[in-house]
Design a protein around this motif. Structure first.
Motif, PDB file in Angstrom:
ATOM      1  N   LEU A  52       0.807  -1.226   0.000  1.00 34.49           N
ATOM      2  CA  LEU A  52       0.000   0.000   0.000  1.00 34.49           C
ATOM      3  C   LEU A  52       0.840   1.278   0.000  1.00 34.49           C
ATOM      4  O   LEU A  52       0.274   2.382  -0.037  1.00 34.49           O
ATOM      5  CB  LEU A  52      -0.922   0.021   1.234  1.00 34.49           C
ATOM      6  CG  LEU A  52      -1.932  -1.128   1.346  1.00 34.49           C
ATOM      7  CD1 LEU A  52      -2.662  -1.069   2.687  1.00 34.49           C
ATOM      8  CD2 LEU A  52      -2.931  -1.092   0.193  1.00 34.49           C
ATOM      9  N   VAL A  53       2.183   1.152   0.019  1.00 32.75           N
ATOM     10  CA  VAL A  53       3.006   2.367   0.211  1.00 32.75           C
ATOM     11  C   VAL A  53       2.822   3.402  -0.885  1.00 32.75           C
ATOM     12  O   VAL A  53       3.016   4.598  -0.645  1.00 32.75           O
ATOM     13  CB  VAL A  53       4.522   2.061   0.371  1.00 32.75           C
ATOM     14  CG1 VAL A  53       4.811   1.444   1.719  1.00 32.75           C
ATOM     15  CG2 VAL A  53       5.030   1.187  -0.741  1.00 32.75           C
ATOM     16  N   ASP A  54       2.430   2.980  -2.086  1.00 36.95           N
ATOM     17  CA  ASP A  54       2.258   3.943  -3.175  1.00 36.95           C
ATOM     18  C   ASP A  54       0.849   4.522  -3.257  1.00 36.95           C
ATOM     19  O   ASP A  54       0.578   5.366  -4.108  1.00 36.95           O
ATOM     20  CB  ASP A  54       2.614   3.290  -4.519  1.00 36.95           C
ATOM     21  CG  ASP A  54       4.089   2.923  -4.571  1.00 36.95           C
ATOM     22  OD1 ASP A  54       4.904   3.642  -3.940  1.00 36.95           O
ATOM     23  OD2 ASP A  54       4.424   1.906  -5.208  1.00 36.95           O
ATOM     24  N   LYS A  55      -0.029   4.089  -2.380  1.00 38.93           N
ATOM     25  CA  LYS A  55      -1.407   4.603  -2.411  1.00 38.93           C
ATOM     26  C   LYS A  55      -1.462   6.004  -1.804  1.00 38.93           C
ATOM     27  O   LYS A  55      -0.722   6.307  -0.861  1.00 38.93           O
ATOM     28  CB  LYS A  55      -2.342   3.698  -1.591  1.00 38.93           C
ATOM     29  CG  LYS A  55      -2.378   2.268  -2.037  1.00 38.93           C
ATOM     30  CD  LYS A  55      -3.234   2.101  -3.267  1.00 38.93           C
ATOM     31  CE  LYS A  55      -3.373   0.614  -3.572  1.00 38.93           C
ATOM     32  NZ  LYS A  55      -3.960   0.379  -4.895  1.00 38.93           N
ATOM     33  N   PRO A  56      -2.346   6.857  -2.322  1.00 42.28           N
ATOM     34  CA  PRO A  56      -2.439   8.220  -1.773  1.00 42.28           C
ATOM     35  C   PRO A  56      -2.824   8.249  -0.297  1.00 42.28           C
ATOM     36  O   PRO A  56      -2.491   9.196   0.417  1.00 42.28           O
ATOM     37  CB  PRO A  56      -3.521   8.886  -2.639  1.00 42.28           C
ATOM     38  CG  PRO A  56      -4.225   7.777  -3.341  1.00 42.28           C
ATOM     39  CD  PRO A  56      -3.261   6.628  -3.443  1.00 42.28           C
ATOM     40  N   PHE A  57      -3.499   7.192   0.173  1.00 44.91           N
ATOM     41  CA  PHE A  57      -3.934   7.179   1.575  1.00 44.91           C
ATOM     42  C   PHE A  57      -2.916   6.550   2.519  1.00 44.91           C
ATOM     43  O   PHE A  57      -3.175   6.429   3.715  1.00 44.91           O
ATOM     44  CB  PHE A  57      -5.297   6.481   1.710  1.00 44.91           C
ATOM     45  CG  PHE A  57      -5.363   5.100   1.100  1.00 44.91           C
ATOM     46  CD1 PHE A  57      -5.901   4.918  -0.169  1.00 44.91           C
ATOM     47  CD2 PHE A  57      -4.893   4.002   1.796  1.00 44.91           C
ATOM     48  CE1 PHE A  57      -5.971   3.644  -0.733  1.00 44.91           C
ATOM     49  CE2 PHE A  57      -4.956   2.721   1.242  1.00 44.91           C
ATOM     50  CZ  PHE A  57      -5.495   2.546  -0.028  1.00 44.91           C
ATOM     51  N   PHE A  58      -1.721   6.178   1.986  1.00 47.72           N
ATOM     52  CA  PHE A  58      -0.754   5.530   2.876  1.00 47.72           C
ATOM     53  C   PHE A  58      -0.369   6.407   4.074  1.00 47.72           C
ATOM     54  O   PHE A  58      -0.300   5.906   5.207  1.00 47.72           O
ATOM     55  CB  PHE A  58       0.489   5.059   2.112  1.00 47.72           C
ATOM     56  CG  PHE A  58       1.426   4.266   2.977  1.00 47.72           C
ATOM     57  CD1 PHE A  58       1.088   2.988   3.410  1.00 47.72           C
ATOM     58  CD2 PHE A  58       2.629   4.816   3.415  1.00 47.72           C
ATOM     59  CE1 PHE A  58       1.927   2.268   4.251  1.00 47.72           C
ATOM     60  CE2 PHE A  58       3.470   4.099   4.253  1.00 47.72           C
ATOM     61  CZ  PHE A  58       3.121   2.821   4.672  1.00 47.72           C
ATOM     62  N   PRO A  59      -0.131   7.726   3.886  1.00 48.27           N
ATOM     63  CA  PRO A  59       0.187   8.557   5.067  1.00 48.27           C
ATOM     64  C   PRO A  59      -0.910   8.527   6.131  1.00 48.27           C
ATOM     65  O   PRO A  59      -0.615   8.577   7.327  1.00 48.27           O
ATOM     66  CB  PRO A  59       0.364   9.964   4.481  1.00 48.27           C
ATOM     67  CG  PRO A  59       0.731   9.727   3.052  1.00 48.27           C
ATOM     68  CD  PRO A  59      -0.029   8.497   2.632  1.00 48.27           C
ATOM     69  N   ASP A  60      -2.150   8.415   5.693  1.00 48.73           N
ATOM     70  CA  ASP A  60      -3.252   8.329   6.669  1.00 48.73           C
ATOM     71  C   ASP A  60      -3.191   7.019   7.452  1.00 48.73           C
ATOM     72  O   ASP A  60      -3.478   6.994   8.651  1.00 48.73           O
ATOM     73  CB  ASP A  60      -4.614   8.411   5.957  1.00 48.73           C
ATOM     74  CG  ASP A  60      -4.816   9.737   5.254  1.00 48.73           C
ATOM     75  OD1 ASP A  60      -4.294  10.745   5.758  1.00 48.73           O
ATOM     76  OD2 ASP A  60      -5.487   9.766   4.215  1.00 48.73           O
ATOM     77  N   ILE A  61      -2.838   5.937   6.763  1.00 55.59           N
ATOM     78  CA  ILE A  61      -2.724   4.643   7.451  1.00 55.59           C
ATOM     79  C   ILE A  61      -1.608   4.710   8.497  1.00 55.59           C
ATOM     80  O   ILE A  61      -1.770   4.222   9.620  1.00 55.59           O
ATOM     81  CB  ILE A  61      -2.444   3.505   6.446  1.00 55.59           C
ATOM     82  CG1 ILE A  61      -3.624   3.317   5.500  1.00 55.59           C
ATOM     83  CG2 ILE A  61      -2.130   2.197   7.176  1.00 55.59           C
ATOM     84  CD1 ILE A  61      -3.396   2.239   4.448  1.00 55.59           C
TER      85      ILE A  61
END
Ligand code: CDP
Ligand code: MG
Length: 134
Positions: A52-61
């Motif tokens: 998931l590291v490349d997903k835009p929501f990764f910082p939220d996770i």
């Protein structure tokens, strides 16, 4: 005997749902073979959620998963990997059904209370990551 890595996420502990969730695991017939409280950091989350590291929501996770302690557990029993995924419930909120942990206690896709390994191979890697190495 199969084993899987289960993590009660920060919202599960903040909402005081650990006891209820552990009861569901035990009611299914599984054993809590080991458990430890951990504080995760971004480095270990980049490994654990490498898909998931490349997903835009990764910082939220990351923000969610470092927001408090987690309870990592080794859960053992027949078909523990799939059996735990079944009682945890689906990943996406729109697919979650009542009667599962996520279906009964979570109200969005992100803050979904609990992690369970998705295969026997992931389970062994995750047990190494959260129990052997630390
Ligand atoms: O946890 P699970 O194996 O069901 O799903 P995943 O695809 O491995 O995603 C890991 C975690 O990232 C989820 O449990 C959610 O907390 C979060 N996630 C999210 O916030 N938004 C998504 N679209 C997918 C996952
Ligand atoms: Mg997953």
């Amino acid at each position: 005997m199969e084993r899987t890595c289960i993590i009660l996420k920060p919202d599960a502990l903040k909402r005081r749902l650990a006891g209820k969730i552990i009861s569901r695991i035990e009611d299914k017939g599984y054993i809590i073979a080991d458990a430890r409280m951990l504080r995760l950091d971004e480095a270990i989350l980049r490994e654990h959620y490498s898909h998931l590291v490349d997903k835009p929501f990764f910082p939220d996770i990351v923000a969610y998963m470092v927001s408090g302690p987690v309870l990592a557990m080794i859960v053992e029993g027949e078909n523990a990997v799939l059996g735990m995924r079944q009682i945890i419930g689906a990943t996406h909120f729109e697919d979650v059904t009542a009667g599962t942990i996520r279906g009964d206690y979570a109200f969005n896709t992100e803050q979904n209370l609990i992690h369970g390994s998705d295969s026997k191979e992931s389970a062994e890697l995750e047990i190494e990551r959260f129990f052997a190495r630390r």
